[in-house]
Design an enzyme around this catalytic site. Structure first.
Site, mmCIF file in Angstrom:
data_model
loop_
_atom_site.group_PDB
_atom_site.id
_atom_site.type_symbol
_atom_site.label_atom_id
_atom_site.label_comp_id
_atom_site.label_asym_id
_atom_site.label_seq_id
_atom_site.Cartn_x
_atom_site.Cartn_y
_atom_site.Cartn_z
ATOM 1 N N LEU A 164 2.770 -30.813 -80.253
ATOM 2 C CA LEU A 164 1.946 -29.766 -80.504
ATOM 3 C C LEU A 164 2.693 -28.619 -80.054
ATOM 4 O O LEU A 164 2.529 -28.421 -78.821
ATOM 5 C CB LEU A 164 0.611 -30.063 -80.078
ATOM 6 C CG LEU A 164 -0.546 -29.046 -80.250
ATOM 7 C CD1 LEU A 164 -1.018 -28.867 -81.704
ATOM 8 C CD2 LEU A 164 -1.808 -29.331 -79.269
ATOM 9 N N GLY A 217 2.244 -31.670 -71.971
ATOM 10 C CA GLY A 217 1.564 -31.130 -71.007
ATOM 11 C C GLY A 217 2.074 -29.482 -70.853
ATOM 12 O O GLY A 217 2.623 -28.866 -71.640
ATOM 13 N N CYS A 258 1.406 -32.786 -76.219
ATOM 14 C CA CYS A 258 2.080 -33.540 -77.235
ATOM 15 C C CYS A 258 1.658 -35.117 -77.049
ATOM 16 O O CYS A 258 0.972 -35.434 -76.274
ATOM 17 C CB CYS A 258 3.589 -33.280 -77.123
ATOM 18 S SG CYS A 258 3.938 -31.616 -77.229
#
Length: 500
Positions: free
Chosen positions: A48, A73, A2
């Protein structure tokens, strides 16, 4: 994977929203904003979605609505952490990021030492801010301190538009607004075990890499592998395929390049769904400004390897959201040609450790920026902490060995049965060499800037120590990519600067 950003010491939500817009490519699936109740700070997130795609939007809140986390992450030991924490805290998502917050609620700043993964995160806790970056710096983070504010973001470009002095947030470090910066990890300085049985070390290398790859298959979305046909990416691909019924692999190169041919051989041997793309000079010329914008560097070596990485990432994004890649193997096992010129084993051992310690703002920067430019997440099994520790224990004489000298000898020995012999013992080529990018660039850049023009340009930008006409061209394009390029230029790392 992200994009995170925030301001502490101010309730300037508009600035955070603007920085979030700069990071849309890192998280096109969702966005979120946290504003502390006491107007002390603002956290921003672009998502994401990898873990818990439907329920894991951020910020994620603690028991109090004035306690929240934004993160970037993956936490690979999330499945081990969650059951114990769930006995004391109510989880509202299946996201690994929530485990960080619950662990922080349980252990405070000591929680960062319990995390196994790649990450950059920020936790707002009432009047306190905690920001942390993973031990090796696989995930990026930058910060600035201006007018009593602590400003941070996943990429330089997000902060450079508003701050004059931007710094890289150190790997293996956390920032506590109450106490400042603290280091919780550094690459271990372990003397090599000269008395160890080579066969036991060979088996340890195999077991450790297999475990590292397996844990990085954790995902709620499709996973694939970059496959250049070199040793490192081929090993990761072969191991991953043992755990997945279907595995997509991706390779790029110029027409007839060695990487394309080798990758086809590995894909057929392992049984992957293979994809390849042939790059052309015209396409590289057209997209080079965009590549440099995302890369945030003009370093000649880094740009050369970023170009094939950009196109491979673009290809992979058509099929998967998570990609495994082979960064770190050369630094752990002496894969680069220059290591052969190191005068003795003790010096080589120290140089390999230094190489791992500098990956965060060189090759890892390239992997992160090029994958995130296409909204996919890159994972690096060779940089598992257990593999790094093992790499320190292995004598240099088992890494460079034979006559003529073979690089990464012990890594090759550990997997002689897994891949075709011509792949296991393939001569090391850097990504830009095997893909044909170096030859392509030589022809393409010969018309861009003459030597006399380059000399004049170097004098004009003496502070940046430009090494060639090629690097001058990259520098010029990077300058043009940003309205305020100076904070970006000030953070460009130099891969070529080595003490040996």
């Amino acid at each position: 994977m992200c994009g995170i950003t925030g301001v502490w010491g101010s309730s300037d939500s508009q600035s955070v929203k603007t920085m979030m817009e700069t990071l849309v490519h890192r998280g096109p699936d969702a966005d979120g904003l946290f504003i502390s109740a006491n107007d002390l700070g603002v956290l921003g997130h672009r998502r994401l979605s990898i873990m818990d795609p439907k329920g894991g939007d951020q910020p994620i809140y603690g028991d109090s609505r004035n306690q929240a986390i934004v993160g970037n992450g993956e936490i690979y030991n999330f499945p081990q952490l969650q059951p114990d924490l769930a006995q004391r805290y109510s989880f509202t998502t299946r996201s690994d990021t929530e485990a960080i917050l619950r662990l922080y609620e349980d252990q405070g700043t000591a929680s960062v030492e319990q995390l196994d993964g790649m990450y950059a995160f920020a936790i707002a806790d009432q009047t306190r801010l905690l920001v942390a970056r993973d031990p090796i710096g696989i995930k990026p983070l930058y910060y600035a301190e201006e007018d009593g504010r602590f400003i941070f973001a996943s990429e330089l470009k997000a902060i450079a538009q508003r701050c004059d002095r931007v710094q890289e947030f150190p790997p293996g470090t956390y920032f506590d607004s109450d106490s400042g910066f603290s280091t919780f990890y550094s690459v271990p300085d372990i003397p090599p075990d000269q008395d160890a049985d080579p066969e036991s070390l060979i088996q340890a290398v195999r077991k450790t890499l297999e475990m590292a790859v397996k844990k990085r298959l954790m995902s709620d979305v499709p996973v694939g592998c970059f496959l250049s046909g070199g040793l490192d990416s081929s090993l990761i691909t072969a191991i991953a395929k043992q755990h997945l019924d279907e595995l997509h692999t991706f390779s790029i190169g110029t027409e007839g390049s060695r990487d394309l041919k080798a990758a086809r051989l590995v894909a057929e041997h392992v049984g992957t769904i293979h994809h390849e793309y042939v790059i052309t000079p015209d396409e590289v010329t057209a997209l080079l400004p965009e590549i440099l914008y995302y890369l945030e560097s003009f370093d000649q070596d880094l740009v050369r390897s970023a170009i094939p990485c950009y196109f491979t990432s673009r290809l992979a994004a058509e099929h998967v959201k998570v990609i495994l890649t082979g960064e770190g193997a050369d630094e752990l096992f002496a894969g680069y040609t220059y290591y052969k010129s190191v005068p003795d084993d003790d010096t080589l051992h120290r140089e390999l450790r230094r190489s791992v310690m500098t990956l965060h703002n060189i090759n890892l920067q390239r992997v992160d920026r090029m994958t995130m430019a296409h909204s996919i997440e890159g994972r690096v099994p060779f940089l598992d902490l257990a593999m790094i520790e093992l790499g320190q224990r292995i004598p240099a004489s088992l890494k460079l060995r034979g006559e003529p000298i073979v690089e990464k000898w012990i890594l090759r020995q550990a997997f002689t049965d897994l891949l075709p012999e011509e792949i296991v013992w393939r001569t090391k080529e850097q990504f830009d060499e095997g893909s044909g990018t170096v030859d392509l660039l030589g022809d393409m850049l010969s018309q861009v800037m003459s030597e006399s023009e380059a000399t004049e340009y170097q004098q004009k930008h003496r502070r940046d120590r430009l090494r060639s006409a090629e690097e001058c061209h990259y520098h010029r394009l990077l300058m043009e990519a940003y309205d305020r390029p100076e904070p970006v230029l000030a953070n460009v790392a130099r891969w070529a600067e080595r003490p040996v």
